[in-house]
Design a protein around this motif. Structure first.
Motif, mmCIF file in Angstrom:
data_model
loop_
_atom_site.group_PDB
_atom_site.id
_atom_site.type_symbol
_atom_site.label_atom_id
_atom_site.label_comp_id
_atom_site.label_asym_id
_atom_site.label_seq_id
_atom_site.Cartn_x
_atom_site.Cartn_y
_atom_site.Cartn_z
ATOM 1 N N CYS A 1 0.807 -1.225 0.000
ATOM 2 C CA CYS A 1 0.000 0.000 0.000
ATOM 3 C C CYS A 1 0.840 1.276 0.000
ATOM 4 N N HIS A 2 1.990 1.243 0.695
ATOM 5 C CA HIS A 2 2.817 2.446 0.839
ATOM 6 C C HIS A 2 4.154 2.294 0.133
ATOM 7 N N GLY A 3 4.686 3.392 -0.426
ATOM 8 C CA GLY A 3 6.049 3.371 -0.930
ATOM 9 C C GLY A 3 6.946 4.226 -0.050
ATOM 10 N N VAL A 4 8.256 4.106 -0.246
ATOM 11 C CA VAL A 4 9.198 5.118 0.244
ATOM 12 C C VAL A 4 9.968 5.538 -1.012
ATOM 13 N N GLN A 5 9.354 6.436 -1.760
ATOM 14 C CA GLN A 5 9.731 6.628 -3.153
ATOM 15 C C GLN A 5 11.092 7.293 -3.387
ATOM 16 N N TYR A 6 11.737 7.788 -2.327
ATOM 17 C CA TYR A 6 13.047 8.395 -2.541
ATOM 18 C C TYR A 6 14.176 7.427 -2.263
ATOM 19 N N LEU A 7 13.834 6.197 -1.868
ATOM 20 C CA LEU A 7 14.862 5.242 -1.504
ATOM 21 C C LEU A 7 14.997 4.193 -2.605
ATOM 22 N N ARG A 8 16.225 3.999 -3.109
ATOM 23 C CA ARG A 8 16.448 2.951 -4.099
ATOM 24 C C ARG A 8 16.828 1.661 -3.391
ATOM 25 N N LYS B 1 -7.789 5.101 -3.321
ATOM 26 C CA LYS B 1 -8.677 6.129 -2.792
ATOM 27 C C LYS B 1 -10.120 5.609 -2.765
ATOM 28 N N THR B 2 -10.503 4.856 -3.779
ATOM 29 C CA THR B 2 -11.857 4.303 -3.781
ATOM 30 C C THR B 2 -12.013 3.268 -2.665
ATOM 31 N N TRP B 3 -10.953 2.479 -2.447
ATOM 32 C CA TRP B 3 -11.055 1.428 -1.432
ATOM 33 C C TRP B 3 -11.065 1.988 -0.019
ATOM 34 N N PHE B 4 -10.137 2.899 0.261
ATOM 35 C CA PHE B 4 -9.956 3.340 1.654
ATOM 36 C C PHE B 4 -10.532 4.727 1.926
ATOM 37 N N GLY B 5 -10.912 5.450 0.860
ATOM 38 C CA GLY B 5 -11.381 6.817 1.066
ATOM 39 C C GLY B 5 -10.226 7.813 1.031
ATOM 40 N N VAL B 6 -9.021 7.353 1.358
ATOM 41 C CA VAL B 6 -7.804 8.180 1.293
ATOM 42 C C VAL B 6 -6.727 7.295 0.675
ATOM 43 N N THR C 1 -16.160 1.324 12.416
ATOM 44 C CA THR C 1 -15.392 1.897 11.305
ATOM 45 C C THR C 1 -15.517 1.001 10.075
ATOM 46 N N MET C 2 -15.138 1.565 8.925
ATOM 47 C CA MET C 2 -15.288 0.836 7.664
ATOM 48 C C MET C 2 -14.384 -0.402 7.607
ATOM 49 N N THR C 3 -13.186 -0.280 8.134
ATOM 50 C CA THR C 3 -12.248 -1.404 8.060
ATOM 51 C C THR C 3 -12.415 -2.368 9.239
ATOM 52 N N GLY C 4 -13.184 -1.959 10.261
ATOM 53 C CA GLY C 4 -13.288 -2.802 11.449
ATOM 54 C C GLY C 4 -12.144 -2.561 12.431
ATOM 55 N N PRO D 1 -6.340 -0.334 7.708
ATOM 56 C CA PRO D 1 -6.586 -1.513 8.544
ATOM 57 C C PRO D 1 -5.291 -1.902 9.259
ATOM 58 N N HIS D 2 -5.385 -2.707 10.309
ATOM 59 C CA HIS D 2 -4.184 -3.112 11.044
ATOM 60 C C HIS D 2 -3.411 -4.137 10.215
ATOM 61 N N ALA D 3 -2.327 -3.662 9.557
ATOM 62 C CA ALA D 3 -1.598 -4.516 8.620
ATOM 63 C C ALA D 3 -0.846 -5.638 9.333
ATOM 64 N N LEU D 4 -0.583 -5.486 10.630
ATOM 65 C CA LEU D 4 0.238 -6.471 11.337
ATOM 66 C C LEU D 4 -0.591 -7.296 12.321
#
Ligand code: HEC
Length: 242
Positions: A51-58, A97-102, A132-135, A147-150
């Motif tokens: 879901c997330h990047g760290v786009q400045y890190l190669r 954005k459609t899935w999570f709203g953000v 909440t939407m994700t529970g 959502p709680h990814a871990l």
């Protein structure tokens, strides 16, 4: 008089405590601990990069954490072909954005904007919430869209909040955690995993931090040596003028 002084001394800290809401735990991360950084990078690639990047890190920059190219390829690169690519997420922002709203934000600078203590607390305080939407909900980020990814690691918990009674002054709510299901890790192991993950996010925010500090120390040393020579030269120049 004494009372007034005490009040003045403690007033700012009380105000800060009341404002902060859920108290933050101190993040025990250590940017020089390479094993911890490697483990954090692994957790990030496995649980967050969808879901997330760290786009400045190669990816190949991670060699400075003591990994070789093969290890980076085998353990960390699930979303890229070349080690020269940056750690972007594959999730298209529009669909997210459609899935999570953000859309899940890029996390390159999150350690700087939120601080390590906030991250360390945030990733350990998800709880079940049927409203909440994700529970899921979060103690330091109310109604978060993530959502709680871990959760398979930490297990599921519920949070009960008891608001302070009217008129009692000391205005901190009481928080009580209740275990709903066990995760695959113990609490100590889970805290260590989050410590490493936060360590990695702090590193990702400023990969050059450690080298920068080393260069600073060398520069101060060089200046010190230059100072000694300058002083000797000055003494020599002025020795006849008295
Ligand atoms: C299923 C998708 C998904 C996964 C997996 C995921 N996140 Fe998120 N994350 C989100 C979304 C969506 C938001 C935005 C929440 C909001 O603004 O309400 C978010 C927000 C965050 C934030 C808050 C950013 C800010 O400053 O507002 C942090 C920090 C974060 N995620 C860290 C992580 C970490 C670390 C992992 C891996 C353990 C992870 N996330 C895994 C979807 C995800």
């Amino acid at each position: 008089m004494k009372r007034l002084l005490l009040a003045l001394v403690f007033a700012p800290s009380l105000a800060a405590a009341a404002e902060a809401g859920f108290p933050l735990d101190r993040s025990p991360s250590d940017p020089r601990d390479l094993v911890s950084l490697q483990s954090g990078a692994r957790t990030f690639a496995n649980y967050c990069e969808g879901c997330h990047g760290v786009q400045y890190l190669r990816y190949n920059r991670l060699e400075e954490l003591g990994l070789n190219e093969g290890e980076i390829r085998d353990n960390l690169m699930f979303f890229a072909d070349k080690v020269g690519e940056t750690m972007k997420t594959v999730m298209p922002a529009k669909e997210a954005k459609t899935w999570f709203g953000v859309a899940p934000p890029d996390l390159s600078l999150v350690a700087r904007s939120r601080g390590a203590d906030w991250l360390y607390t945030y990733l350990r305080t998800f709880y079940r919430d049927s409203k909440t939407m994700t529970g899921w909900n979060n103690a330091v980020f109310p109604n978060v869209a993530m959502p709680h990814a871990l959760w398979t690691l930490q297990g599921e918990r519920a949070l009960e909040v008891e608001e302070p009674k009217e008129g009692e002054g000391a205005g901190r709510p009481e928080y009580r955690w209740k275990e709903l299901s066990k995760g695959t890790l113990t609490q100590v192991e889970y805290d260590a995993l989050v410590r490493d993950l936060v360590n990695f996010l702090v590193y990702a925010g400023e990969p050059a931090a450690t080298t920068r500090r080393e260069i600073g120390i060398v520069a101060l040393f060089v200046l010190g040596v230059v100072f000694i020579f300058a002083w000797l030269v000055k003494r020599n120049f002025w020795k006849d003028v008295k």
